[in-house]
Design a protein around this motif. Structure first.
Motif, PDB file in Angstrom:
ATOM      1  N   GLU A 129       0.817  -1.206   0.000  1.00 37.77           N
ATOM      2  CA  GLU A 129       0.000   0.000   0.000  1.00 37.77           C
ATOM      3  C   GLU A 129       0.858   1.266   0.000  1.00 37.77           C
ATOM      4  OE1 GLU A 129      -4.228  -1.193   2.049  1.00 37.77           O
ATOM      5  OE2 GLU A 129      -2.669  -0.430   3.381  1.00 37.77           O
ATOM      6  N   THR A 130       0.214   2.340  -0.376  1.00 42.42           N
ATOM      7  CA  THR A 130       0.774   3.686  -0.231  1.00 42.42           C
ATOM      8  C   THR A 130      -0.094   4.422   0.787  1.00 42.42           C
ATOM      9  OG1 THR A 130       1.659   3.798  -2.472  1.00 42.42           O
ATOM     10  CG2 THR A 130       1.234   5.895  -1.366  1.00 42.42           C
ATOM     11  N   VAL A 131       0.533   4.895   1.861  1.00 44.07           N
ATOM     12  CA  VAL A 131      -0.231   5.549   2.926  1.00 44.07           C
ATOM     13  C   VAL A 131       0.370   6.913   3.235  1.00 44.07           C
ATOM     14  CG1 VAL A 131      -0.895   3.335   3.936  1.00 44.07           C
ATOM     15  CG2 VAL A 131       1.128   4.526   4.806  1.00 44.07           C
ATOM     16  N   LEU A 132      -0.471   7.798   3.722  1.00 35.78           N
ATOM     17  CA  LEU A 132      -0.009   9.109   4.169  1.00 35.78           C
ATOM     18  C   LEU A 132      -0.037   9.167   5.689  1.00 35.78           C
ATOM     19  CD1 LEU A 132      -0.377  12.600   2.909  1.00 35.78           C
ATOM     20  CD2 LEU A 132      -1.414  12.172   5.152  1.00 35.78           C
ATOM     21  N   GLY A 192      -8.115   6.875  -0.253  1.00 36.64           N
ATOM     22  CA  GLY A 192      -9.166   5.879  -0.376  1.00 36.64           C
ATOM     23  C   GLY A 192      -9.895   5.663   0.935  1.00 36.64           C
ATOM     24  N   GLU A 193      -9.154   5.615   2.036  1.00 40.36           N
ATOM     25  CA  GLU A 193      -9.725   5.472   3.371  1.00 40.36           C
ATOM     26  C   GLU A 193      -9.100   6.528   4.280  1.00 40.36           C
ATOM     27  OE1 GLU A 193      -9.392   1.491   4.913  1.00 40.36           O
ATOM     28  OE2 GLU A 193      -9.614   0.613   2.924  1.00 40.36           O
ATOM     29  N   VAL A 228      -0.238  13.193  -6.078  1.00 44.06           N
ATOM     30  CA  VAL A 228      -0.213  11.850  -5.498  1.00 44.06           C
ATOM     31  C   VAL A 228      -1.602  11.456  -4.997  1.00 44.06           C
ATOM     32  CG1 VAL A 228       2.208  11.972  -4.792  1.00 44.06           C
ATOM     33  CG2 VAL A 228       0.420  12.758  -3.219  1.00 44.06           C
ATOM     34  N   SER A 229      -1.760  10.167  -4.748  1.00 39.30           N
ATOM     35  CA  SER A 229      -2.930   9.653  -4.035  1.00 39.30           C
ATOM     36  C   SER A 229      -2.441   8.518  -3.152  1.00 39.30           C
ATOM     37  CB  SER A 229      -4.019   9.169  -5.008  1.00 39.30           C
ATOM     38  OG  SER A 229      -3.528   8.083  -5.775  1.00 39.30           O
ATOM     39  N   PHE A 230      -3.275   8.044  -2.236  1.00 36.90           N
ATOM     40  CA  PHE A 230      -2.852   7.013  -1.299  1.00 36.90           C
ATOM     41  C   PHE A 230      -4.039   6.133  -0.924  1.00 36.90           C
ATOM     42  CE2 PHE A 230      -3.744  10.864   1.010  1.00 36.90           C
ATOM     43  CZ  PHE A 230      -2.860  11.789   0.464  1.00 36.90           C
ATOM     44  N   ASP A 231      -3.708   4.903  -0.539  1.00 31.61           N
ATOM     45  CA  ASP A 231      -4.749   3.963  -0.138  1.00 31.61           C
ATOM     46  C   ASP A 231      -5.405   4.401   1.163  1.00 31.61           C
ATOM     47  OD1 ASP A 231      -4.367   1.790  -2.203  1.00 31.61           O
ATOM     48  OD2 ASP A 231      -2.355   1.879  -1.356  1.00 31.61           O
ATOM     49  N   LYS A 232      -4.588   4.855   2.092  1.00 34.94           N
ATOM     50  CA  LYS A 232      -5.098   5.253   3.405  1.00 34.94           C
ATOM     51  C   LYS A 232      -4.382   6.517   3.863  1.00 34.94           C
ATOM     52  CE  LYS A 232      -6.118   0.513   5.038  1.00 34.94           C
ATOM     53  NZ  LYS A 232      -5.502  -0.354   4.026  1.00 34.94           N
ATOM     54  N   VAL A 240     -12.929   6.907   9.772  1.00 33.31           N
ATOM     55  CA  VAL A 240     -12.800   6.179  11.033  1.00 33.31           C
ATOM     56  C   VAL A 240     -12.082   7.062  12.046  1.00 33.31           C
ATOM     57  CG1 VAL A 240     -11.926   4.114  12.179  1.00 33.31           C
ATOM     58  CG2 VAL A 240     -12.666   4.003   9.783  1.00 33.31           C
ATOM     59  N   LEU A 241     -12.712   7.295  13.181  1.00 32.55           N
ATOM     60  CA  LEU A 241     -12.084   7.999  14.291  1.00 32.55           C
ATOM     61  C   LEU A 241     -11.535   6.959  15.253  1.00 32.55           C
ATOM     62  CD1 LEU A 241     -11.487  10.523  16.049  1.00 32.55           C
ATOM     63  CD2 LEU A 241     -13.801  10.289  16.975  1.00 32.55           C
ATOM     64  N   VAL A 242     -10.237   7.002  15.496  1.00 34.90           N
ATOM     65  CA  VAL A 242      -9.588   6.031  16.373  1.00 34.90           C
ATOM     66  C   VAL A 242      -9.219   6.730  17.673  1.00 34.90           C
ATOM     67  CG1 VAL A 242      -7.818   4.260  16.543  1.00 34.90           C
ATOM     68  CG2 VAL A 242      -8.603   5.000  14.293  1.00 34.90           C
TER      69      VAL A 242
END
Length: 255
Positions: free
Chosen positions: A96-99, A203-204, A166-170, A230-232
């Motif tokens: 994945e690619t995440v930020l 994406g998420e 850019v874009s990212f999965d999460k 989603v709030l964690v």
């Protein structure tokens, strides 16, 4: 009697500025049934006393909650932040690619991502960069831009230009505070503008915030949270706060 009325009116104007942020001279004049000139004199006196700061046509309260530095925040809710970061890292999959946003909670994710294979991390602050600087299996991209020393995050036109490419999965976002109605609260508008762009490119979306931040409104810059995000947070969260977020379509994960 007139003096007492003036004092009471100025006290109420100060309260409104603290709770509502901005109020126009015209609105205050109508609300208190006095002339605009009277309201301007009230605002001038409150400004001279350091109670409010003036803006064109209105009033805004001086911030009663000065922004803390990243070092000051590092030990606040340490165990809760670590638990939140660990759970969030478990949502990341190889390939994945995440930020990773700036801030102590999101930055703590770096420690738990070091051994994820074929992972690309786009880092928006120094905490994530430091945690992953020597992680062999992780490709790290720096968002770039102007460094805010207090938050150790990157902001400004260069950061925004980078996000457009850019874009990212999460996306894992931090916050100075979070409310169900207004969203993510930050000290400055350039921070919330950047978060809006992060949300658009993801994406998420995950917002990491320990329970003490929920429902608070320390500043006047906001980024809306989209339904489905989603709030964690941690187990000390008030059940009423959880219900408020769930009512507007935001999933709450308690860890």
């Amino acid at each position: 009697m007139a003096i007492r009325e003036s004092e009471a009116r100025r006290s109420e104007i100060a309260r409104l500025a603290r709770t509502s942020g901005l109020a126009s001279v015209e609105d205050l004049s109508a609300q208190f049934g006095v002339t605009a000139s009277t309201i301007r004199r009230d605002l001038s006196q409150l400004t001279a006393q350091g109670v409010i700061a003036r803006t064109y046509g209105g009033a805004i309260a001086l911030n009663p909650h000065p922004e803390s530095s990243l070092r000051q925040r590092a030990m606040e809710g340490f165990d809760a932040k670590r638990g939140i970061a660990e759970w969030a890292a478990e949502q990341v999959r190889p390939g994945e690619t995440v930020l990773l946003d700036a801030g102590t909670t999101v930055g703590a994710m770096g420690e738990f991502l070091r051994h994820v294979t074929n992972l690309t991390v786009i880092a928006a602050g120094l905490t994530a960069l430091e945690a992953l600087v020597d992680a062999d299996g992780v490709r790290v991209e720096c968002l770039g831009g102007t460094l805010r020393q207090l938050s150790q995050g990157f902001v400004g036109p260069l950061a925004e230009a980078s996000l457009q490419r850019v874009s990212f999965d999460k996306a894992f976002l931090g916050a100075d505070a979070v409310t169900a109605d207004l969203g993510i609260c930050e000290a400055e508008l350039d921070q919330t503008r950047l978060k809006e762009m992060m949300i658009e490119r993801a994406g998420e979306v995950y917002i990491l915030a320990h329970s003490a931040k929920l429902g608070e409104r320390p500043f006047h810059a906001w980024a809306p949270i989209p339904p489905g995000a989603v709030l964690v947070t941690d187990a000390a969260v008030d059940a009423k706060q959880v219900a408020l977020f769930e009512d507007v379509g935001i999933r709450v994960q308690v860890v």
